[in-house]
Design an enzyme around this catalytic site. Structure first.
Site, short mmCIF file in Angstrom:
data_model
loop_
_atom_site.label_atom_id
_atom_site.label_comp_id
_atom_site.label_asym_id
_atom_site.label_seq_id
_atom_site.Cartn_x
_atom_site.Cartn_y
_atom_site.Cartn_z
N GLU A 1 0.82 -1.21 0.00
CA GLU A 1 0.00 0.00 0.00
C GLU A 1 0.85 1.26 0.00
OE1 GLU A 1 -2.96 0.32 -0.81
OE2 GLU A 1 -3.59 -1.76 -0.70
N TYR B 1 -5.69 7.07 4.28
CA TYR B 1 -5.80 6.07 3.22
C TYR B 1 -5.05 4.78 3.58
CZ TYR B 1 -4.97 3.16 -0.69
OH TYR B 1 -4.89 2.03 -1.45
N ASP C 1 -8.68 6.68 -1.90
CA ASP C 1 -7.59 7.27 -2.68
C ASP C 1 -8.18 7.98 -3.90
OD1 ASP C 1 -8.32 5.24 -4.38
OD2 ASP C 1 -6.35 4.30 -4.50
N1 ADE Z 1 -3.97 0.62 -5.38
C1 ADE Z 1 -3.83 0.86 -4.08
N2 ADE Z 1 -3.98 -0.25 -3.36
C2 ADE Z 1 -4.22 -1.24 -4.25
C3 ADE Z 1 -4.45 -2.62 -4.12
N3 ADE Z 1 -4.45 -3.20 -2.94
N4 ADE Z 1 -4.66 -3.31 -5.24
C4 ADE Z 1 -4.65 -2.69 -6.43
N5 ADE Z 1 -4.44 -1.40 -6.62
C5 ADE Z 1 -4.22 -0.67 -5.53
#
Ligand code: ADE
Length: 372
Positions: free
Chosen positions: A42, A125, A143
């Protein structure tokens, strides 16, 4: 907007979850149940696309598979693994936070929002994403993708750059989480934003929730979300030096480490400095000897501002790097150093086979790739 989100779970969350189960991408962090690994993913995924992140994620987890391993890492090695991802304070903050988890929580990633959210670098987030994906806690993870999806579905025309709008969106996202399905729901929302409800031309015909999408009904799917434009990055003309060593230093070149604070803290680079607007204007004059004057001016600036006495300056390549607030327009000069003494301990001579131990910002990776 429909009475905030009443009925939202039936119209939005349930069809979205059904779609996600059939369409979810097989991403490496989705195979993990390790909260630390999910956290790493993340942090990398903020500001960076999935395709870019995948190889970085594998290398990072191979090298630092546990909280202990990352806690003990040398900063240069950590930044080297992050090289090219940008926003390097993410990596430093992650290490600080992981050390705190080791010391305060016995190396177990805390599962409550107050503890996890108070760690260095963990904003709303990241907290929501990690707690929902790793522990299935019913926390929203809003996000840019999610802001776009929700502003379209609920026809929210408030500016998403305003913190009040974000708070409201977090509240909506929280209410939409189906019981016991927080992790999948949040990822489904991100997934929809990433592959269907895309910024420019959303694929409404492939969307599981198009039927009740108020933005689409109003014909506004392509213009939402409303977002005030960020200021364009301020251009900065810079001169950089590629100083090749001679004699004992044959085969080496000069690099230096950036200060401990500020932009690209403690990363390595070629020496460089900003050319004032007047200097740039003067050097772009059409006079015959303009080029020679420019070299002399650059040489004087390096001597005066950085204590580097250079000779045989010659213009080499140009490179650009855009940060969020600044745009570096970098003219590289090759040259020699007149004195054997270096201006300070932050300077170092290295050879090209040592490049893989020093983390460089992307612009210097590209420059050095061309010059080697
Ligand atoms: N963007 C942010 N977190 C994500 C996730 N877990 N899977 C795919 N895209 C992402």
């Amino acid at each position: 907007m429909m009475d905030q989100v009443s009925g939202g779970q039936a119209r939005f969350s349930m069809p979205l979850l059904g779609w996600y189960e059939l369409n979810r991408r097989d991403l490496p962090w989705r195979r993990s149940r390790n909260p630390y690994h999910i956290w790493v993913s993340e942090v990398m995924l903020q500001q960076t696309r999935v395709d870019t992140v995948i190889p970085y994620y594998h290398r990072f987890i191979d090298r630092f598979p546990t909280i202990e391993a990352l806690s003990e890492a040398e900063e240069d090695e950590l930044l080297k693994l992050w090289e090219g991802l940008g926003y390097y304070s993410r990596a430093r903050n992650l290490q600080t936070a992981v050390r705190e988890v080791r010391e305060q929580y016995g190396s177990r990633v805390p599962d409550d929002p107050a503890s996890f959210g108070s760690l260095k670098g963990v904003g709303p987030y990241t907290a929501g994403a990690v707690l929902s994906i790793a522990y299935n806690k019913p926390e929203p993870a809003v996000d840019g993708n999610v802001l776009r999806v929700l502003s379209r579905f609920f026809l929210i025309e408030d500016d998403i750059m305003k913190s009040g709008t974000r708070k409201r969106m977090e509240q909506i996202a929280r209410e939409l989480i189906p019981d016991g399905r927080a992790g999948d729901f949040n990822q489904a929302l991100m997934e929809l934003g990433a592959i269907v409800c895309t910024p420019k031309s959303p694929n409404c015909t492939g969307c599981p929730v198009a039927e009740h999408c108020e933005g689409r009904q109003a014909g506004k799917q392509a213009v939402l979300p409303v977002k005030t434009k960020a200021k364009p990055p301020r251009p900065e003309s810079r001169a950089a030096l590629f100083i090749a060593g001679t004699g004992e230093r044959e085969g080496q070149f000069l690099i230096r480490q950036r200060p401990a604070e500020g932009l690209l803290a403690r990363m390595w680079e070629l020496p460089h400095l900003e050319l004032s607007a007047e200097a740039v204007k003067a050097s772009t004059g059409a006079e015959e000897d303009g080029a020679q004057l420019e070299l002399e001016r650059v040489g004087r600036l390096f001597a005066a501002e950085q204590g580097l006495a250079v000779a045989e300056l010659s213009p080499s390549l140009r490179a650009e790097h855009v940060f969020s607030h600044i745009r570096w327009d970098m003219q590289v000069y090759t040259g020699r150093l007149r004195s054997v003494e270096l201006p300070g301990p932050e300077y170092r001579w290295i050879s090209s086979d040592e490049l893989d131990t020093y983390p460089f910002p992307n612009i210097f990776v590209r420059i050095l790739g061309e010059l080697q």
